[in-house]
Design a protein around this motif. Structure first.
Motif, PDB file in Angstrom:
ATOM      1  N   PRO A 121       0.869 -23.962 177.171  1.00  0.00           N
ATOM      2  CA  PRO A 121      -0.270 -23.045 177.069  1.00  0.00           C
ATOM      3  C   PRO A 121      -1.242 -23.522 175.994  1.00  0.00           C
ATOM      4  CG  PRO A 121       1.668 -22.088 176.043  1.00  0.00           C
ATOM      5  CD  PRO A 121       2.114 -23.361 176.721  1.00  0.00           C
ATOM      6  N   ALA A 122      -2.488 -23.101 176.126  1.00  0.00           N
ATOM      7  CA  ALA A 122      -3.515 -23.480 175.157  1.00  0.00           C
ATOM      8  C   ALA A 122      -3.200 -22.849 173.804  1.00  0.00           C
ATOM      9  CB  ALA A 122      -4.880 -23.022 175.641  1.00  0.00           C
ATOM     10  N   PRO A 123      -3.458 -23.568 172.709  1.00  0.00           N
ATOM     11  CA  PRO A 123      -3.182 -22.997 171.399  1.00  0.00           C
ATOM     12  C   PRO A 123      -4.091 -21.796 171.114  1.00  0.00           C
ATOM     13  CG  PRO A 123      -4.300 -25.097 171.186  1.00  0.00           C
ATOM     14  CD  PRO A 123      -4.000 -24.907 172.626  1.00  0.00           C
ATOM     15  N   VAL A 124      -3.552 -20.833 170.445  1.00  0.00           N
ATOM     16  CA  VAL A 124      -4.299 -19.623 170.102  1.00  0.00           C
ATOM     17  C   VAL A 124      -4.671 -19.694 168.624  1.00  0.00           C
ATOM     18  CG1 VAL A 124      -4.215 -17.103 169.972  1.00  0.00           C
ATOM     19  CG2 VAL A 124      -3.067 -18.308 171.834  1.00  0.00           C
ATOM     20  N   SER A 125      -5.930 -19.500 168.354  1.00  0.00           N
ATOM     21  CA  SER A 125      -6.403 -19.567 166.967  1.00  0.00           C
ATOM     22  C   SER A 125      -6.172 -18.235 166.276  1.00  0.00           C
ATOM     23  CB  SER A 125      -7.882 -19.915 166.944  1.00  0.00           C
ATOM     24  OG  SER A 125      -8.363 -19.870 165.628  1.00  0.00           O
ATOM     25  N   THR A 126      -5.652 -18.287 165.067  1.00  0.00           N
ATOM     26  CA  THR A 126      -5.455 -17.059 164.276  1.00  0.00           C
ATOM     27  C   THR A 126      -6.505 -16.943 163.190  1.00  0.00           C
ATOM     28  OG1 THR A 126      -3.930 -18.234 162.816  1.00  0.00           O
ATOM     29  CG2 THR A 126      -2.984 -17.030 164.698  1.00  0.00           C
ATOM     30  N   LYS A 128      -9.858 -15.971 161.443  1.00  0.00           N
ATOM     31  CA  LYS A 128     -10.816 -14.866 161.612  1.00  0.00           C
ATOM     32  C   LYS A 128     -11.925 -14.980 160.604  1.00  0.00           C
ATOM     33  CE  LYS A 128      -7.597 -11.769 163.659  1.00  0.00           C
ATOM     34  NZ  LYS A 128      -7.078 -10.482 163.793  1.00  0.00           N
TER      35      LYS A 128
END
Length: 128
Positions: A121-126, A128
């Motif tokens: 899966p595509a990496p999710v950015s945390t 903000k």
């Protein structure tokens, strides 16, 4: 002395001829179509809009890498490979003799009992 120059010239001429005579090999999962460049990262293949991957490479008839923006806007016969069936990652612009040849047969999986691994899966950015 003159003979040495002549022999060296003949040798250099012979090596340049052999360097220009090459056969390009294409992977087993290659497809063929007519490509028309449109905009950056977008092309038409057989009249359908397609996108290129971020690291897509295009090789011309001399097997040199071409930039999409430098290609003429007319139709070209090409071989190409896809990633996950939607984005094109490699394109070879074919010569007239290469376009007449049949496509190579697809290569069978070396492990027919095991399906290929699903993509990560595509990496999710945390951030903000």
């Amino acid at each position: 002395m003159r003979i040495q120059h002549f022999l060296i010239s003949c040798f250099l001429f012979a090596t340049t001829l052999s360097a220009q005579a090459f056969d390009r090999t294409f992977p087993g999962n290659v497809k063929r179509g007519e490509m028309t460049p449109t905009t950056s990262q977008a092309i038409l293949v057989d009249g359908k809009p397609r996108t290129l991957t971020a690291g897509a490479r295009i090789w011309n008839q001399d097997n040199a890498i071409e930039m999409l923006a430098a290609l003429p806007g007319n139709k070209m016969v090409v071989n190409y490979t896809e990633i996950d069936g939607d984005e094109i990652d490699r394109i070879w612009i074919l010569t007239a003799s290469e376009a007449k040849q049949k496509l190579p047969k697809p290569v069978a999986s070396p492990f027919p009992l095991f399906p290929p691994f699903p993509p990560l899966p595509a990496p999710v950015s945390t951030f903000k």
